[in-house]
Design a protein around this motif. Structure first.
Motif, PDB file in Angstrom:
ATOM      1  N   ASP A  67       0.830  -1.202   0.000  1.00  0.00           N
ATOM      2  CA  ASP A  67       0.000   0.000   0.000  1.00  0.00           C
ATOM      3  C   ASP A  67       0.868   1.257   0.000  1.00  0.00           C
ATOM      4  N   GLN A  68       1.809   1.283   0.930  1.00  0.00           N
ATOM      5  CA  GLN A  68       2.627   2.497   1.038  1.00  0.00           C
ATOM      6  C   GLN A  68       3.558   2.670  -0.148  1.00  0.00           C
ATOM      7  N   PHE A  69       4.070   1.567  -0.620  1.00  0.00           N
ATOM      8  CA  PHE A  69       5.008   1.662  -1.743  1.00  0.00           C
ATOM      9  C   PHE A  69       4.290   2.203  -2.981  1.00  0.00           C
ATOM     10  N   GLN A 245      17.467  -0.474   3.806  1.00  0.00           N
ATOM     11  CA  GLN A 245      17.560   0.970   4.070  1.00  0.00           C
ATOM     12  C   GLN A 245      16.292   1.676   3.615  1.00  0.00           C
ATOM     13  N   LEU A 246      15.796   1.225   2.469  1.00  0.00           N
ATOM     14  CA  LEU A 246      14.561   1.827   1.949  1.00  0.00           C
ATOM     15  C   LEU A 246      13.403   1.539   2.895  1.00  0.00           C
ATOM     16  N   ALA A 268      11.640  -6.188   3.928  1.00  0.00           N
ATOM     17  CA  ALA A 268      12.607  -6.147   2.825  1.00  0.00           C
ATOM     18  C   ALA A 268      12.384  -7.345   1.893  1.00  0.00           C
ATOM     19  N   LEU A 269      12.139  -8.506   2.498  1.00  0.00           N
ATOM     20  CA  LEU A 269      11.868  -9.704   1.687  1.00  0.00           C
ATOM     21  C   LEU A 269      10.601  -9.513   0.850  1.00  0.00           C
ATOM     22  N   ALA A 283      12.827   4.127  -6.003  1.00  0.00           N
ATOM     23  CA  ALA A 283      12.238   4.588  -4.742  1.00  0.00           C
ATOM     24  C   ALA A 283      13.340   5.031  -3.784  1.00  0.00           C
ATOM     25  N   TYR A 284      14.423   4.265  -3.759  1.00  0.00           N
ATOM     26  CA  TYR A 284      15.548   4.594  -2.875  1.00  0.00           C
ATOM     27  C   TYR A 284      16.131   5.957  -3.268  1.00  0.00           C
TER      28      TYR A 284
END
Lengths: 792, 168
Positions: A67-69, A245-246, A268-269, A283-284
């Protein structure tokens, strides 16, 4: 390591004991066996519940991640545009300024200028092709145009494709900035395909070499980091992949705990499972925190590049890219000014690593290492070249929009800014303030604010400066410097008087004599004139043009306070005006923008309009959201304003602002008022033509005397500003209940023609003295004169 | 000038001050000031404007402005008043002293049901319309109508007095 075998032994003893107990339980009979089975059943059930909970929790994390991504990835800042230039035959515009306009639109010089956003120039003629643009009222296709100028006026406008004359062409508007107010996070979005490939390569080499092959986390990296940390006895390596980190930046707080680490790994996975490496890298690139500018947090490489180097990302050198990558580990720790050496060391380490991994050649790395950091010292706002104006736009937007709408909905904001005038205003403010500062030995403390507006069709801000260094995004003095306005108040006092035409006209006498007033609390106040003299009985017009304080207070006391306060409110002043006599001399405090609001009523002939910086707001899909409409409200009879304006014109022609005449074109008639506060702490000028209003303030932030009066400070900047605008001269004609007369302000008599020292002033019909004299003072009989016939 | 003969005919009829006041706004949800129609409680003033009142732009009007007026007109015919007002604002920027542009905009506001703004714009037009009695009268009609619809009976009566005075 003696403790290890001990621990191991203890552990195996424990296991033996448990097994022994279990065996005993099994062998001790049926009931016990049933009890054990029951317990085992509970255990399985418990485990199943736990597993279910875990699945649910991972499902929840999966939802959060996706959702956030999705939302964050598509969050688009509001785009802010300047006003579009409209070109038509008859438009007064210098060809050089037209060229500047094209440059501010990033049109490139090209032959034959057939592609959108290209132009060519031959003398005073231009050929250019506009970009297509979706405006509020129409989709404007790309036009290929030829425009010709003669004597700074557009004299021909042709469609290059058909060769036909055209009536009007609207250029695409200049992009002037984005808005990202939420959480004070600021960023300029970049697309993966648009960034120089060296940047992601450097990031992978320095931050996460397995980025392209791992599944979001790098087990070996984590183990290696643990080992390194163990060896060093401190946390040196985080072992976080770029994906981790992202995740940290995107979803998690900065707290350090095992639970957070668990979330980080799971997320992260999941991120890696759902999205391509390219998407994660993009995104990063946009998300990572790279610096702080006051309250504003600098996120992403797009903005960091602008912020630190004033360049777009694809123009950065290898050394500069390495510097930005160096900042990831702590923009404060590697602060370019505070810790220059530290940052240089890390940058060079990065460059060496790049060479080691053959990302750059040894020579390139060596060359890059020779470079200075190249970070600009006075960093300007990364979002806009015009921080003061954009600040005003945001304030006006916040009346209707939530911050999150402004930062994520991709709104398109159409403003009133004239980018060329803005650049010119910035240049004159900067130059004049430097000059005045040196002249008065103010050691860089002198500050200024300036606002230029048009009044057609409404009061629209064309240009605005809130700092002597106009690109500096800090305290916006045009809006927030609330200072005593001094004599800028006087026109309101005179207007209140002139609004009673049976009692007052420009030749009415008023006493400019010492006076002492007592407040209710018993305090006394004795206003003095700027030249410390009193001038006796003077005409109203002289009191205004020479800015006599004692005469103004006497007039104000005679006119009465409520009438003056009412006048101020009808002029658009929203503040409460304290009913003290000192208010008459401008103890009242206002911002430059409020003064514009007040003076625009004069310029507009008695009509009030709210000052606007925005015309329209559309959404990302081009749908229309909101118009800021023209609103005009008549608050004074236009006639009485004409009378007042004729007097304010004399302030410039023969009064305290006379010096500005040298700066202005001879034929341009303007009006205005100087303002100086106690001990020259504030220097003001507010003035207008028939189409523009400009207000300038000069002073220091700590309220120090500057030695600058309204005319020796602010007026200079105002003169520079107005001499650059294609503006319309004021003009005065008899009619509509107003008579224009030539008068001698000293003898206070109407003359039959312009005499030496004479002034052309407005009077409400039938209120001027009937007696008319010639230049020698001989009375001309009313019957033989042409005036009475004219006004029958 | 023939092809502009029907410019603002539709708007001209609105000034006829009937009880029916259509407010076609393209984005009603986003309209700043929704029209409050309180005319039911306020008796209509007899306005001498039963005939459609259309004032056409004069021959001195620049081609650029004529072009924009044409676009404003066609937007109006399609009921797209939000575009029409933008075209008119642009025309005012080019000819700010032309009272007719302000007058047309006042009519659009009236049609949008934004009465105070309509009256203000008509006042502005009047301040510029020196000696043009026809236009002044039409502006006073807008003001009378706007005042009437917004419940300002005194304002409507004063506007009517001005109309009467101009007709004499």
């Amino acid at each position: 390591m003696p403790h290890r075998p001990t621990r191991k032994r203890k552990h195996s003893e424990k296991i033996r004991k448990v097994w022994g107990r279990l065996r005993r339980l099994r062998s001790s009979g049926k009931g016990v066996v049933a009890g054990w089975k029951l317990q085992r059943k509970h255990l399985w059930r418990g485990l199943a519940v736990l597993a279910g909970l875990l699945v649910l929790y991972v499902g929840y994390l999966d939802f959060v991640v996706r959702d956030q991504f999705e939302h964050k990835r598509w969050a688009i800042p509001a785009h802010v545009y300047a006003r579009p230039l409209e070109v038509f035959v008859g438009l007064p515009l210098a060809p050089d300024r037209f060229a500047k306009e094209l440059v501010s639109l990033n049109y490139r010089y090209a032959y034959p200028a057939k592609d959108p956003a290209s132009y060519q120039r031959e003398g005073d003629n231009f050929e250019f092709t506009t970009r297509e643009f979706h405006f509020w009222d129409a989709q404007e296709p790309s036009h290929s145009i030829r425009v010709e100028f003669t004597n700074n006026v557009v004299t021909a406008l042709k469609d290059r494709t058909t060769g036909n004359n055209i009536e009007l062409v609207r250029l695409d508007p200049a992009f002037i900035g984005g808005i990202y107010p939420a959480h004070h996070e600021d960023r300029i979005l970049v697309k993966y395909d648009e960034v120089p490939s060296l940047l992601p390569q450097t990031l992978i080499t320095i931050e996460d070499r397995k980025f392209l092959s791992h599944h979001g986390i790098d087990i070996r990296g984590i183990v290696r980091a643990l080992w390194q940390n163990l060896k060093a006895g401190a946390t040196e390596q985080g072992g976080s992949t770029i994906t981790q980190q992202l995740v940290k930046n995107f979803y998690l707080s900065s707290e350090r705990s095992l639970w957070r680490k668990f979330n980080e790994i799971i997320m992260a996975l999941l991120l890696d499972f759902h999205y391509q490496k390219k998407e994660i890298m993009e995104a990063y690139l946009n998300e990572i925190y790279l610096g702080q500018d006051g309250q504003r947090a600098i996120h992403g490489f797009g903005l960091a590049s602008r912020f630190y180097f004033e360049k777009p990302l694809n123009e950065l050198s290898t050394a500069q890219i390495a510097t930005l990558v160096a900042l990831i580990r702590g923009p404060g720790f590697y602060h370019p000014e505070k810790h220059t050496k530290r940052l240089l060391q890390r940058r060079n380490l990065i460059l060496d690593t790049l060479a080691e991994f053959n990302i750059v050649t040894q020579q390139e790395a060596q060359f890059a290492k020779q470079q200075t950091l190249g970070v600009i010292a006075e960093r300007r706002s990364g979002i806009t070249d015009y921080p003061a104006f954009l600040d005003l736009v945001q304030r006006q937007l916040r009346e209707f929009y939530r911050d999150e709408d402004l930062s994520s909905e991709g709104l398109r904001i159409f403003t009133t800014l004239d980018p060329v005038l803005q650049q010119e205003l910035e240049a004159v403010v900067h130059k004049r303030v430097e000059q005045l500062d040196q002249q008065r030995h103010l050691h860089g403390k002198l500050q200024a604010a300036a606002v230029l507006t048009t009044i057609n069709p409404s009061v629209e801000v064309l240009a605005m400066v809130g700092d002597r260094n106009p690109r500096f995004a800090g305290f916006n003095r045009a809006v927030d410097a609330i200072r005593p306005i001094g004599s800028l108040m006087k026109p309101a006092v005179f207007l209140a008087a002139l609004n009673q035409p049976s009692k007052y006209n420009w030749l009415t006498t008023v006493e400019d004599a010492p006076l002492t007033l007592k407040s209710q609390e018993g305090q006394t106040w004795s206003p003095r004139n700027y030249d410390n003299k009193s001038h006796g009985s003077v005409a109203l017009i002289s009191a205004l043009t020479q800015s006599y304080n004692q005469a103004t207070v006497n007039l104000g006391m005679a006119v009465d306070f409520p009438a003056i306060i009412d006048t101020l409110h009808r002029l658009g002043v929203k503040r409460n005006i304290p009913a003290y006599p000192s208010s008459l001399l401008g103890a009242v405090e206002m911002s430059p923008l409020e003064v514009v609001q007040m003076y625009q009523t004069f310029a507009s002939g008695g009509f009030q309009s709210p000052l606007r910086a925005i015309r329209e707001v559309m959404n990302a899909q081009g749908e229309r959201l909101r118009r800021y409409p023209i609103e005009v409200q008549k608050t004074f009879e236009p006639g009485v304003i004409t009378v007042l304006n004729s007097g304010l014109t004399q302030v410039v022609e023969a009064g305290t602002a006379k010096s500005v005449r040298q700066q202005l074109p001879k034929e341009l008639l303007v009006a205005g008022k100087t303002g100086t506060t106690n001990d020259t702490r504030d220097s003001w000028f507010a003035g207008f033509s028939a189409s523009h209003v400009g207000v300038v303030w000069v002073g220091t932030d700590d309220n120090q005397p500057t030695g600058l009066s309204g005319s020796s400070g602010a007026l200079r900047i105002w003169g520079d500003m107005m001499s650059q605008v294609a503006t319309t001269s004021l003009s005065f004609e008899s009619g509509d209940g107003i008579e224009m007369h030539w008068v001698d302000p000293v003898t206070r008599r109407v003359t039959d023609k312009p005499c030496e020292g004479g002034m052309n002033l407005g009077f409400v019909k039938d209120t001027a003295p009937r007696e008319v004299v010639d230049c020698s003072g001989n009375v001309i009989t009313a019957e033989s004169h042409w005036l009475p016939n004219l006004f029958k | 000038m023939q092809r502009y003969g029907f410019i603002f005919l539709t708007l001209g009829m609105v000034v006829g001050c009937t009880t029916h006041m259509p407010v076609p706004i393209t984005n009603p949800g986003l309209n700043d000031k929704p029209a409050t129609d309180i005319a039911i409680a306020v008796p209509e003033l007899p306005l001498h404007s039963d005939q459609p009142n259309v004032i056409l732009p004069g021959p001195q009007t620049s081609p650029a402005v004529m072009k924009l007026l044409e676009q404003a007109h066609s937007a109006t015919l399609q009921g797209d008043l939000a575009s029409a007002e933008s075209f008119l604002e642009r025309s005012i920027r080019i000819e700010p002293k032309n009272p007719l542009m302000w007058h047309y905009l006042a009519k659009i506001r009236l049609q949008q049901g934004r009465f105070n703004e309509a009256a203000g714009l008509a006042q502005k037009s009047n301040a510029l319309a020196r000696g043009d009695k026809t236009l002044q009268m039409d502006n006073w009609r807008i003001i009378a109508h706007a005042c009437n619809r917004s419940g300002d009976l005194a304002g409507a009566q004063e506007a009517q007095r001005n109309i009467d005075a101009l007709q004499r």
